[in-house]
Design a protein around this motif. Structure first.
Motif, PDB file in Angstrom:
ATOM      1  N   PHE A  36     -66.999  57.975 -72.326  1.00  0.00           N
ATOM      2  CA  PHE A  36     -68.286  58.110 -71.640  1.00  0.00           C
ATOM      3  C   PHE A  36     -69.348  57.251 -72.331  1.00  0.00           C
ATOM      4  O   PHE A  36     -70.099  56.515 -71.680  1.00  0.00           O
ATOM      5  CB  PHE A  36     -68.712  59.574 -71.593  1.00  0.00           C
ATOM      6  N   TYR A  37     -69.406  57.316 -73.649  1.00  0.00           N
ATOM      7  CA  TYR A  37     -70.402  56.521 -74.378  1.00  0.00           C
ATOM      8  C   TYR A  37     -70.145  55.023 -74.186  1.00  0.00           C
ATOM      9  O   TYR A  37     -71.086  54.248 -73.969  1.00  0.00           O
ATOM     10  CB  TYR A  37     -70.402  56.889 -75.864  1.00  0.00           C
ATOM     11  N   LEU A  55     -76.091  67.859 -74.628  1.00  0.00           N
ATOM     12  CA  LEU A  55     -75.918  67.952 -76.084  1.00  0.00           C
ATOM     13  C   LEU A  55     -74.697  68.766 -76.494  1.00  0.00           C
ATOM     14  O   LEU A  55     -74.367  68.826 -77.673  1.00  0.00           O
ATOM     15  CB  LEU A  55     -77.166  68.579 -76.722  1.00  0.00           C
ATOM     16  N   ARG A  56     -74.055  69.380 -75.528  1.00  0.00           N
ATOM     17  CA  ARG A  56     -72.911  70.246 -75.836  1.00  0.00           C
ATOM     18  C   ARG A  56     -71.622  69.659 -75.277  1.00  0.00           C
ATOM     19  O   ARG A  56     -71.602  69.104 -74.186  1.00  0.00           O
ATOM     20  CB  ARG A  56     -73.123  71.629 -75.246  1.00  0.00           C
ATOM     21  N   VAL A  57     -70.563  69.834 -76.032  1.00  0.00           N
ATOM     22  CA  VAL A  57     -69.244  69.381 -75.608  1.00  0.00           C
ATOM     23  C   VAL A  57     -68.457  70.618 -75.187  1.00  0.00           C
ATOM     24  O   VAL A  57     -68.253  71.534 -75.976  1.00  0.00           O
ATOM     25  CB  VAL A  57     -68.521  68.628 -76.741  1.00  0.00           C
ATOM     26  N   THR A  70     -85.410  53.129 -80.700  1.00  0.00           N
ATOM     27  CA  THR A  70     -85.939  54.191 -81.564  1.00  0.00           C
ATOM     28  C   THR A  70     -85.193  55.507 -81.342  1.00  0.00           C
ATOM     29  O   THR A  70     -84.926  56.238 -82.299  1.00  0.00           O
ATOM     30  CB  THR A  70     -87.455  54.378 -81.374  1.00  0.00           C
ATOM     31  N   GLU A  71     -84.858  55.822 -80.096  1.00  0.00           N
ATOM     32  CA  GLU A  71     -84.096  57.047 -79.800  1.00  0.00           C
ATOM     33  C   GLU A  71     -82.730  57.012 -80.480  1.00  0.00           C
ATOM     34  O   GLU A  71     -82.291  57.988 -81.086  1.00  0.00           O
ATOM     35  CB  GLU A  71     -83.917  57.185 -78.281  1.00  0.00           C
ATOM     36  N   THR A  72     -82.055  55.881 -80.380  1.00  0.00           N
ATOM     37  CA  THR A  72     -80.729  55.760 -80.985  1.00  0.00           C
ATOM     38  C   THR A  72     -80.825  55.798 -82.501  1.00  0.00           C
ATOM     39  O   THR A  72     -80.016  56.451 -83.167  1.00  0.00           O
ATOM     40  CB  THR A  72     -80.033  54.481 -80.484  1.00  0.00           C
ATOM     41  N   ALA A  73     -81.830  55.140 -83.068  1.00  0.00           N
ATOM     42  CA  ALA A  73     -82.020  55.173 -84.525  1.00  0.00           C
ATOM     43  C   ALA A  73     -82.321  56.594 -84.999  1.00  0.00           C
ATOM     44  O   ALA A  73     -81.809  57.037 -86.033  1.00  0.00           O
ATOM     45  CB  ALA A  73     -83.147  54.225 -84.932  1.00  0.00           C
ATOM     46  N   ARG A  74     -83.136  57.308 -84.245  1.00  0.00           N
ATOM     47  CA  ARG A  74     -83.472  58.697 -84.597  1.00  0.00           C
ATOM     48  C   ARG A  74     -82.210  59.555 -84.655  1.00  0.00           C
ATOM     49  O   ARG A  74     -81.977  60.283 -85.620  1.00  0.00           O
ATOM     50  CB  ARG A  74     -84.446  59.240 -83.562  1.00  0.00           C
ATOM     51  N   HIS A  75     -81.370  59.418 -83.621  1.00  0.00           N
ATOM     52  CA  HIS A  75     -80.149  60.222 -83.604  1.00  0.00           C
ATOM     53  C   HIS A  75     -79.112  59.709 -84.600  1.00  0.00           C
ATOM     54  O   HIS A  75     -78.320  60.505 -85.112  1.00  0.00           O
ATOM     55  CB  HIS A  75     -79.597  60.309 -82.194  1.00  0.00           C
ATOM     56  N   LEU A  87     -74.105  64.867 -79.993  1.00  0.00           N
ATOM     57  CA  LEU A  87     -75.134  63.829 -80.072  1.00  0.00           C
ATOM     58  C   LEU A  87     -74.661  62.531 -79.408  1.00  0.00           C
ATOM     59  O   LEU A  87     -75.449  61.855 -78.740  1.00  0.00           O
ATOM     60  CB  LEU A  87     -75.539  63.573 -81.525  1.00  0.00           C
ATOM     61  N   LEU A  88     -73.374  62.213 -79.547  1.00  0.00           N
ATOM     62  CA  LEU A  88     -72.858  61.019 -78.884  1.00  0.00           C
ATOM     63  C   LEU A  88     -72.913  61.182 -77.363  1.00  0.00           C
ATOM     64  O   LEU A  88     -73.297  60.255 -76.652  1.00  0.00           O
ATOM     65  CB  LEU A  88     -71.423  60.736 -79.331  1.00  0.00           C
ATOM     66  N   LYS A  89     -72.568  62.355 -76.871  1.00  0.00           N
ATOM     67  CA  LYS A  89     -72.636  62.631 -75.430  1.00  0.00           C
ATOM     68  C   LYS A  89     -74.084  62.477 -74.941  1.00  0.00           C
ATOM     69  O   LYS A  89     -74.336  61.861 -73.899  1.00  0.00           O
ATOM     70  CB  LYS A  89     -72.113  64.041 -75.156  1.00  0.00           C
ATOM     71  N   HIS A  90     -75.022  63.020 -75.691  1.00  0.00           N
ATOM     72  CA  HIS A  90     -76.439  62.903 -75.342  1.00  0.00           C
ATOM     73  C   HIS A  90     -76.854  61.431 -75.271  1.00  0.00           C
ATOM     74  O   HIS A  90     -77.521  61.010 -74.324  1.00  0.00           O
ATOM     75  CB  HIS A  90     -77.286  63.658 -76.372  1.00  0.00           C
ATOM     76  N   LEU A  91     -76.465  60.646 -76.267  1.00  0.00           N
ATOM     77  CA  LEU A  91     -76.853  59.236 -76.284  1.00  0.00           C
ATOM     78  C   LEU A  91     -76.266  58.482 -75.091  1.00  0.00           C
ATOM     79  O   LEU A  91     -76.926  57.606 -74.528  1.00  0.00           O
ATOM     80  CB  LEU A  91     -76.447  58.586 -77.605  1.00  0.00           C
TER      81      LEU A  91
END
Length: 167
Positions: A101-102, A87-89, A141-146, A52-56
């Protein structure tokens, strides 16, 4: 100290702080866990904290940099090859790689936010024109959702809940 959206702040400042406080909560959800816990698939789809962190990181670079014609730098995934790869590491990616990366994505997004006005326009990945205001709202909102997803995953790992350290 947890950031608070200013009660009487300007629009841009308020939108930025709303995003940034959720970014901090996301990172807090990973604190104190080892590599196995961060990578452990918790849901049937394989969702894990580090993925999820990679996705963000990817969506920060996409929405803030690509939308406004800025360079993203190298991405640790190829969505054209695999639309779920953000979404995958991969086994060769370390926790430090994903955290770096984040941090890079966050810094690049912050630069765009600092340099542009809320009314400045860019082109979304799906072709529509969007303003920085819209991107800030979307990313908050995307970050809050995740962050909520991360909160649930973290609770399932060790029982820790909340959006910041209250101690």
């Amino acid at each position: 100290m947890t950031k608070r959206v200013p009660f009487t702040g300007g629009e841009k400042e308020s939108l930025y702080v709303a995003l940034d406080r959720h970014r901090d909560a996301v990172l807090w959800k990973l604190e104190g866990l080892d590599d196995e816990q961060l990578r452990r698939p918790i849901t049937p789809s394989g969702t894990n904290l580090l993925g999820l962190l990679k996705h963000l990181g990817g969506v920060e670079l996409g929405w803030f940099c690509e939308t406004f014609g800025r360079e993203t730098g190298p991405l640790p995934f190829d969505l054209d090859e695999d639309e779920e790869s953000d979404l995958r590491v991969a086994p060769h990616e370390s926790t430090a790689d994903i955290l770096t990366f984040y941090a890079r994505a966050r810094a690049a997004a912050d630069l765009v936010i600092e340099e542009l006005d809320l009314e400045d326009r860019g082109r979304s990945w799906f072709g529509e024109e969007v303003t920085l205001r819209w991107v800030l709202i979307h990313m908050a909102t995307e970050t809050a959702r995740h962050a909520g997803h991360l909160d649930i995953l973290r609770e399932l790992i060790d029982g820790r809940t909340g959006d910041h350290n209250r101690g």
